[in-house]
Motif scaffolding. Structure first.
Motif: not given
Ligand SMILES: [Zn+2]
Ligand SMILES: Nc1nc2c(ncn2[C@@H]2O[C@H](COP(=O)(O)OP(=O)(O)OP(=O)(O)O)[C@@H](O)[C@H]2O)c(=O)[nH]1
Length: 306
Positions: A275-277, A267, A262, A269
């Motif tokens: 945001c990678a999630v 983060c 992220c 999320h």
């Molecule tokens: Zn995130």
């Protein structure tokens, strides 16, 4: 002498020594004072030292550090907690698709609580003998969600004995705990694994009228094949632990592995950019049900496990 607490009634503790002999023991006052946070100073699963005093009564003299423990809020003293059991090696979560239906929310709460307690979980899909083709297809969804993020699962039938050899192998020489909704077949499973246990089982339709459990104290039974099983008063007692908002993501294995990607270190999320999630939820790498439950739990200040 060293022993393990296999039953506690509040004033007496049943101890099992390594050689198989059992003792009824008491504690001295200092334990009560030393452990003020909990209403019970000693719990099922505790490893203790004890001696026989001059009146021929076994007295606990030392409690060893606990590897882990599960708690519930004390019924009468709201700020204190009651330790249900300790030193658990593995928890088996019994899940059924019908009679009763176990929801993703229920499973996720259980898994998160177990992660917080540092207890590994194995999911047992029970009543495999009773499912329709549609239900078996639904089961595949459950499996793909939970196996993907690292939880082991086994299809079983407590009634026909399907795959119980696998369950037995995982329980051997371990302290285990079996949880799940009322009616999923926990007692049936334990009785099939050891018919001498003779635990009460009841028809699913009986529950609503009766509405309650017969067991009040956790109790530990030794398996004839090695190891122990803790019988707890019920699943609701298991799920109670305070989890901070920032801590919660650490108990979702799939979020934990992605969070370093992220953009922001802090983060959580929800609506942060890059945001990678959330990206993983969008492209299907993270199950929507898991992410939604993460958001739900995040909203709850204190996690109550209801
Ligand atoms: Zn995130
Ligand atoms: N078809 C089928 N029925 C099962 C199986 N396992 C348990 N049952 C039935 O499910 C009902 C509930 O089983 P229990 O073992 O009492 O459930 P429990 O989880 O111990 O319930 P509580 O004690 O209320 O927590 C009983 O009627 C069992 O006969 C199974 O593998 N297949």
């Amino acid at each position: 002498m060293k022993g393990i607490v296999i039953k506690s009634t509040g004033s007496w503790y049943h101890l099992l020594k390594e050689d198989g002999t059992t003792y009824q023991a008491r504690i001295r006052g200092k334990f009560r004072i030393a452990n003020i946070k909990h209403t019970n100073p000693i719990a099922v699963g505790d490893e203790v030292d004890f001696e026989i005093d001059k009146d021929n009564i076994a007295v606990i003299t030392k409690i060893y550090d606990r590897k882990n423990y599960i708690i519930r809020k004390s019924v009468n003293l709201s700020k204190k907690t009651h330790i249900i059991a300790s030193n658990i090696d593995v928890a088996f979560l019994v899940v059924t698709l019908t009679n009763p239906k176990t929801s993703f929310g229920f499973i996720d709460r259980f898994l998160i609580t177990a992660e917080a307690y540092h207890i590994p979980v194995v999911i047992l899909f029970n009543k495999m003998d009773s499912y329709t083709a549609d239900e078996i297809a639904e089961l595949e969804i459950y499996k793909s969600i939970y196996n993907t993020i690292g939880y082991e699962s086994i299809d079983i039938s407590a009634e026909t004995g399907l795959n119980l050899d696998k369950v037995k192998a995982l329980m051997k020489d371990k302290v285990s705990l079996v949880s799940g909704h009322s009616g999923v077949g926990k007692s049936t499973l334990l009785n099939t694994l050891n018919p001498d246990l003779n635990l009460k089982t009841h028809e699913v339709s009986d529950f609503n009228s009766k509405g309650q459990h017969t067991t009040t104290f956790a109790q530990m039974y030794e398996w004839p094949f090695g190891g122990f099983i803790i019988d707890t008063p019920g699943i609701k007692e298991f799920g109670l632990v305070h989890i901070d908002k920032s801590e919660l993501q650490g108990y979702f294995p799939e979020i934990l592995t992605l969070k370093y990607n992220c953009k922001f270190d802090n983060c959580i999320h929800v609506n942060e950019p890059k945001c990678a999630v959330r990206d993983a939820v969008e492209n299907g790498e993270i199950a929507i049900s898991r992410y939604e439950n993460y958001l739900t739990f995040l909203e709850e200040d204190i996690y109550t496990g209801k």
